[in-house]
Design an enzyme around this catalytic site. Structure first.
Site, mmCIF file in Angstrom:
data_model
loop_
_atom_site.group_PDB
_atom_site.id
_atom_site.type_symbol
_atom_site.label_atom_id
_atom_site.label_comp_id
_atom_site.label_asym_id
_atom_site.label_seq_id
_atom_site.Cartn_x
_atom_site.Cartn_y
_atom_site.Cartn_z
ATOM 1 C CE1 TYR A 28 -3.187 2.916 0.696
ATOM 2 C CE2 TYR A 28 -1.858 3.225 3.214
ATOM 3 C CZ TYR A 28 -2.444 3.725 1.872
ATOM 4 O OH TYR A 28 -2.919 5.122 1.694
ATOM 5 C CD1 TRP A 46 -2.339 6.506 11.985
ATOM 6 C CD2 TRP A 46 -3.221 7.116 14.032
ATOM 7 N NE1 TRP A 46 -1.586 5.791 12.451
ATOM 8 C CE2 TRP A 46 -2.194 6.190 13.781
ATOM 9 C CE3 TRP A 46 -4.013 7.469 15.153
ATOM 10 C CZ2 TRP A 46 -1.555 5.964 14.968
ATOM 11 C CZ3 TRP A 46 -2.793 6.935 16.441
ATOM 12 C CH2 TRP A 46 -1.861 6.743 15.888
#
Length: 286
Positions: free
Chosen positions: A125, A150
């Site tokens: 990723y 996040w």
């Protein structure tokens, strides 16, 4: 201003379109049905037909563990897809804002990463998002690369929603305490991205909420405190928690001083962002 937004069904794209509309800009919303970013010809045709002033590229493969199994699909979306968008932006001479990630770094040390620090992704990723960055820099002059971490928002799944669900069904949980970073509320980030779209202060930026660096354990404790949940949370190391398919960075601290230096307003404290978010989704304690 006419702005094309990719990935409107994701957390961020949803909020970006709302913010653009709020400011009376024209938002051209796209998902895979309107424009498949992995199809270079389709992307170029769509962009040339609509001639946006800015493309805010929010669409991405974000399933970090699954990316380790489906490498070709991940690269096709995050690397090739981003190159297709950048190529189309170059063709019509418009600005591009590309959303990247803390995962482009290797997570070593304890010092906050600066935008120009060397990238060294730990997983597929991160590598795919980094290759997207490379394409944007190679092809364009009028670009913003915005690294975030996040992420949580109204649209879609995220860590906050997962923890709320688990907190209602479990008396106790273990949460990792040795991965450090800062959350990003998409509602706040969307305002910054539109500020950037309205400017010409191009470059690579880091943008998460303010309020200090924390662990996932710290974040969970604050989620439960604000939501009024009594679930007992025990901190554990990444090693104790158990290995996931994809390696995670321990240090996701991002240095955001460039935002202020270039005249952008920093995002509010994450504690405040979480409070507003929990209120929005009806999970804030009375």
């Amino acid at each position: 201003m006419k702005v094309l937004v990719t990935g409107i069904n994701g957390q961020l794209g949803h909020d970006v379109v709302n913010e653009l509309t709020k400011r009376h800009h024209t938002a051209i919303s796209t998902d895979r049905d309107e424009m498949d970013i992995t199809n270079a010809g389709q992307v170029l045709a769509f962009v040339k037909e609509n001639v946006p002033d800015v493309v805010i590229h929010c669409a991405a493969w974000t399933a970090v563990d699954l990316a380790e199994e489906r490498i070709d699909d991940t690269m096709k979306v995050n690397a090739s897809g981003t190159r297709n968008i950048a190529t189309a932006c170059k063709e019509i001479g418009c600005k591009m804002i590309y959303i990247s990630t803390d995962y482009v770094f290797d997570g070593e040390g304890t010092v906050a990463w600066k935008p120009d620090d060397k990238c060294n992704p730990l997983n597929i990723y991160g590598q795919s998002k980094y290759e997207g960055e490379v394409a944007v820099r190679e092809l364009l002059d009028k670009y913003f690369i915005v690294r975030i971490a996040w992420v949580f928002g109204i649209n879609g799944n995220n860590f906050v929603k997962t923890m709320l669900r688990l907190g209602k069904t479990h008396d106790k949980l273990t949460v990792v305490s040795d991965q450090i970073g800062t959350p990003t509320y998409t509602y706040d980030l969307a305002q910054l991205l539109v500020d950037m779209a309205e400017s010409d202060k191009y470059g690579t930026y880091h943008a998460t909420n303010e309020g200090g660096y924390i662990s996932w354990y710290d974040f969970t404790c604050e989620i439960y405190r604000q939501a009024g949940l009594k679930t007992k949370v025990t901190p554990v190391t990444t090693a104790e928690y158990g290995l996931s398919k994809a390696a995670r960075p321990f240090n996701s601290r991002l240095d955001k001083s460039k935002l202020v230096k270039n005249g952008f307003t920093p995002l509010p404290a994450w504690q405040d962002a979480l409070n507003r978010y929990l209120h929005e989704i009806g999970e804030l304690a009375d």
